[in-house]
Design an enzyme around this catalytic site. Sequence first.
Site, PDB file in Angstrom:
ATOM      1  N   THR A 257      -9.823  -4.985  16.149  1.00  0.00           N
ATOM      2  CA  THR A 257     -10.562  -6.661  16.344  1.00  0.00           C
ATOM      3  C   THR A 257     -10.932  -6.729  17.724  1.00  0.00           C
ATOM      4  O   THR A 257     -10.567  -6.223  18.482  1.00  0.00           O
ATOM      5  CB  THR A 257      -9.114  -7.233  16.065  1.00  0.00           C
ATOM      6  OG1 THR A 257      -8.357  -7.158  14.606  1.00  0.00           O
ATOM      7  CG2 THR A 257      -9.466  -8.690  16.189  1.00  0.00           C
ATOM      8  N   GLY A 258     -11.860  -7.794  17.751  1.00  0.00           N
ATOM      9  CA  GLY A 258     -12.628  -8.122  18.690  1.00  0.00           C
ATOM     10  C   GLY A 258     -14.192  -7.606  18.755  1.00  0.00           C
ATOM     11  O   GLY A 258     -14.754  -7.279  17.784  1.00  0.00           O
ATOM     12  N   SER A 259     -14.834  -8.218  19.709  1.00  0.00           N
ATOM     13  CA  SER A 259     -16.113  -8.055  19.660  1.00  0.00           C
ATOM     14  C   SER A 259     -16.890  -6.634  19.502  1.00  0.00           C
ATOM     15  O   SER A 259     -17.840  -6.138  18.918  1.00  0.00           O
ATOM     16  CB  SER A 259     -17.045  -8.550  21.007  1.00  0.00           C
ATOM     17  OG  SER A 259     -16.446  -8.023  22.227  1.00  0.00           O
TER      18      SER A 259
ATOM     19  N   ALA B  51     -10.939  -2.358  23.700  1.00  0.00           N
ATOM     20  CA  ALA B  51      -9.834  -2.505  24.616  1.00  0.00           C
ATOM     21  C   ALA B  51     -10.287  -3.541  25.511  1.00  0.00           C
ATOM     22  O   ALA B  51     -11.488  -3.422  26.048  1.00  0.00           O
ATOM     23  CB  ALA B  51      -9.365  -1.178  25.616  1.00  0.00           C
TER      24      ALA B  51
ATOM     25  N   GLY C 286      -5.518  -7.156  23.381  1.00  0.00           N
ATOM     26  CA  GLY C 286      -4.922  -8.045  23.084  1.00  0.00           C
ATOM     27  C   GLY C 286      -5.684  -9.640  23.308  1.00  0.00           C
ATOM     28  O   GLY C 286      -5.362 -10.478  23.191  1.00  0.00           O
ATOM     29  N   GLY C 287      -6.887  -9.228  23.715  1.00  0.00           N
ATOM     30  CA  GLY C 287      -7.684 -10.503  24.313  1.00  0.00           C
ATOM     31  C   GLY C 287      -8.099 -11.022  23.000  1.00  0.00           C
ATOM     32  O   GLY C 287      -8.336 -12.293  23.127  1.00  0.00           O
TER      33      GLY C 287
ATOM     34  N   GLU D  18      -2.531  -4.305  16.080  1.00  0.00           N
ATOM     35  CA  GLU D  18      -3.246  -3.484  16.432  1.00  0.00           C
ATOM     36  C   GLU D  18      -2.339  -2.161  17.081  1.00  0.00           C
ATOM     37  O   GLU D  18      -2.825  -1.053  16.749  1.00  0.00           O
ATOM     38  CB  GLU D  18      -4.191  -3.641  17.989  1.00  0.00           C
ATOM     39  CG  GLU D  18      -5.516  -4.647  17.325  1.00  0.00           C
ATOM     40  CD  GLU D  18      -6.263  -5.353  18.636  1.00  0.00           C
ATOM     41  OE1 GLU D  18      -7.229  -5.654  18.613  1.00  0.00           O
ATOM     42  OE2 GLU D  18      -5.422  -5.440  19.667  1.00  0.00           O
TER      43      GLU D  18
END
Length: 260
Positions: free
Chosen positions: A33-35, A91, A103-104, A111
């Site tokens: 997850t994330g950009s 990360a 976790g940002g 995750e």
Amino acid sequence: MSPDLSPIDKAKYAAARRASDLVEDGMRVGLGTGSTAAWLVRCLGERVRDEGLRFRAVPTSARTAELARELGIEVIGLGDAGWLDLTIDGADEVDPDLSLIKGGGGALLHEKIVATASDRMVVIADAAKEVETLGKFPLPVEIIGFGWQATRALIEEALESLDVAGRETVLRMDGATPYATDEGNRILDLHLGRIGDPRQLALVLNQVPGVVENGLFIDICDRVVIGHSDGRVEMRDLATGTVSEDRVEIGENLFDDLDG
């Protein structure tokens, strides 16, 4: 590639593109997850469309699952997968031992579960995520909503005896309301500045009543793929201690027709 794409996004794309080559037909793959993970999903969607790649994906968040489905990737649950061949995720920080802060994006619990249910975990990141010592990025800690103020106080008390540079804790917000994870939990962001002993901190945090999980990933990551804005990619393997280099072509009109 769009001229508006930032150098950091080009670096994230380079890492994601290179890591997408690790996925093979028939694999069961955890998607982060994330950009940076979103770039990976789009690269894999392109391979599904253009190469006929077939694999089953276990996303770590609802938004990753939605994107994967939109791009024709088969999505299943972790229970259906049983065990994963590979997880690829981003990360927020990576140290020389391949310990991570994650976790940002708010999905640290899913995750960590997915990463530890995999034969291998590969992290993709831009070069800015590399640090000598973890802690500059606020450490996310997922906590339950009930009695969260008491949990926060216990965490702050525990930090007094640990090797960290700062002890500020901030409840993550989503506008005027507390941020909610996919599990309905809250997140405390710990502004520590420097974490002298990540392993000890992770153990202490998970002993605090009300803490569900922390964003320190220790002894989980096997390889890091670091992208640069000019297309250079460095791959660091923990088991062999080797560093290899590659290059990814960053072309024009990236993914313009992927959704068409």
